[in-house]
Write a protein that holds these residues in place. Structure first.
Motif, PDB file in Angstrom:
ATOM      1  N   ILE A  77       0.834  -1.206   0.000  1.00  0.00           N
ATOM      2  CA  ILE A  77       0.000   0.000   0.000  1.00  0.00           C
ATOM      3  C   ILE A  77       0.866   1.252   0.000  1.00  0.00           C
ATOM      4  O   ILE A  77       0.631   2.199  -0.767  1.00  0.00           O
ATOM      5  N   VAL A  78       1.891   1.267   0.858  1.00  0.00           N
ATOM      6  CA  VAL A  78       2.777   2.429   0.959  1.00  0.00           C
ATOM      7  C   VAL A  78       3.486   2.688  -0.366  1.00  0.00           C
ATOM      8  O   VAL A  78       3.557   3.835  -0.849  1.00  0.00           O
ATOM      9  N   MET A  79       4.021   1.648  -0.986  1.00  0.00           N
ATOM     10  CA  MET A  79       4.743   1.812  -2.243  1.00  0.00           C
ATOM     11  C   MET A  79       3.812   2.271  -3.368  1.00  0.00           C
ATOM     12  O   MET A  79       4.180   3.135  -4.183  1.00  0.00           O
ATOM     13  N   THR A  80       2.612   1.711  -3.416  1.00  0.00           N
ATOM     14  CA  THR A  80       1.660   2.093  -4.453  1.00  0.00           C
ATOM     15  C   THR A  80       1.244   3.545  -4.312  1.00  0.00           C
ATOM     16  O   THR A  80       1.225   4.303  -5.290  1.00  0.00           O
ATOM     17  N   VAL A  81       0.909   3.961  -3.081  1.00  0.00           N
ATOM     18  CA  VAL A  81       0.509   5.344  -2.835  1.00  0.00           C
ATOM     19  C   VAL A  81       1.657   6.300  -3.145  1.00  0.00           C
ATOM     20  O   VAL A  81       1.455   7.388  -3.701  1.00  0.00           O
ATOM     21  N   PHE A  82       2.863   5.881  -2.818  1.00  0.00           N
ATOM     22  CA  PHE A  82       4.043   6.710  -3.112  1.00  0.00           C
ATOM     23  C   PHE A  82       4.171   6.948  -4.616  1.00  0.00           C
ATOM     24  O   PHE A  82       4.393   8.080  -5.062  1.00  0.00           O
ATOM     25  N   LEU A  83       4.010   5.896  -5.399  1.00  0.00           N
ATOM     26  CA  LEU A  83       4.137   6.030  -6.856  1.00  0.00           C
ATOM     27  C   LEU A  83       2.983   6.835  -7.441  1.00  0.00           C
ATOM     28  O   LEU A  83       3.186   7.660  -8.345  1.00  0.00           O
ATOM     29  N   VAL A  84       1.774   6.603  -6.933  1.00  0.00           N
ATOM     30  CA  VAL A  84       0.616   7.338  -7.436  1.00  0.00           C
ATOM     31  C   VAL A  84       0.754   8.833  -7.157  1.00  0.00           C
ATOM     32  O   VAL A  84       0.377   9.673  -7.974  1.00  0.00           O
ATOM     33  N   ASN A  85       1.306   9.167  -5.996  1.00  0.00           N
ATOM     34  CA  ASN A  85       1.439  10.572  -5.600  1.00  0.00           C
ATOM     35  C   ASN A  85       2.770  11.195  -6.006  1.00  0.00           C
ATOM     36  O   ASN A  85       3.043  12.344  -5.649  1.00  0.00           O
ATOM     37  N   LEU A  86       3.572  10.467  -6.742  1.00  0.00           N
ATOM     38  CA  LEU A  86       4.901  10.965  -7.097  1.00  0.00           C
ATOM     39  C   LEU A  86       4.830  12.251  -7.916  1.00  0.00           C
ATOM     40  O   LEU A  86       5.743  13.072  -7.876  1.00  0.00           O
TER      41      LEU A  86
END
Length: 239
Positions: A77-86
């Motif tokens: 979840i953390v990695m996905t949100v990080f990439l989405v919000n990059l």
């Protein structure tokens, strides 16, 4: 100095609030939709409010709901949100030169509350070569921030009475908002820079459509976003 918008630009917190008003309906609609989706993803009102206050990203919050329902690990979840919000990092880097004289703390606060919609308002103001102050930017960001949190909470309250958000098309609300923002930025005769932007959007749309046949939707979104960045870099260099 009067607390009004001047002919020279935007100088006060109230000016920022006024500049945010055209986007308020968008925040209310998407936030309301997220609240309903959040409740149906087994989140309570406190968790919805907390997510909106801390994560503060429509696309990433919708993605988080899907990942939570899929029992995805915290790391995933953390990695996905990080990439989405990059993309917010790029938006903040674009805005920061205009506040170079402000303190680091103020710049961090501006970047933390910057959204796609507030960045669109900011970019339009810059393109029109109007003067704007830090107080104006704070008014723009804070108004959007409060509106988003309130809208998600109200949506959560209503969500207790809606068992299937998809039957109302609420899962498509975010996509519709981005499409509306995109269309309003263009004229019938596109300039060179606008044609480049169109090529990026088309590449993202086509790659997303094709990838959905082979990978999950969350992975498809991430890869198509990277494709868009790659295409954007290429067309930017080919001036």
């Amino acid at each position: 100095m009067k607390d009004v918008q001047t002919d020279l630009g935007y100088t006060t917190f109230r000016d920022g609030v006024r500049s945010c008003l055209p986007t308020v309906l968008g925040y209310l609609g998407i936030g309301f939709s997220f609240g309903i989706v959040g409740i149906n993803s087994h989140l309570n009102l406190f968790e919805i409010a907390l997510m909106s206050a801390i994560v503060y990203g429509g696309s990433s919050q919708f993605v988080m709901c899907g990942l939570l329902l899929a029992n995805t690990s915290i790391t995933g979840i953390v990695m996905t949100v990080f990439l989405v919000n990059l993309r917010h990092l790029l938006m903040s880097m674009t805005a920061s030169p205009h506040f170079r004289e402000e303190s680091l703390l103020r710049n961090v606060s501006i970047g933390s509350l910057l959204t796609d919609e507030s960045f669109a308002v900011f970019s339009t103001t810059v393109a029109q070569e109007k003067y704007f102050s830090l107080r104006w930017m704070e008014g723009l960001n804070v108004t959007a921030y409060i509106t988003w949190i309130v809208a998600t909470i109200l949506g959560g309250v209503v969500g207790n009475f809606i068992t299937d958000p998809e039957q109302f098309g609420l899962d498509f609300a975010l996509t519709a908002m981005f499409a509306g923002l995109f269309i309003t930025q263009f004229q019938w005769e596109l300039t060179k820079s606008q044609r480049k932007a169109v090529s990026v959007v088309v590449s993202v749309g086509v790659s997303l459509y094709l990838l959905l046949f082979f990978v999950s939707s969350s992975v498809a979104v991430i890869i198509s976003a990277l494709v868009g960045c790659f295409v954007g870099g290429i067309v930017h260099d080919n001036k």
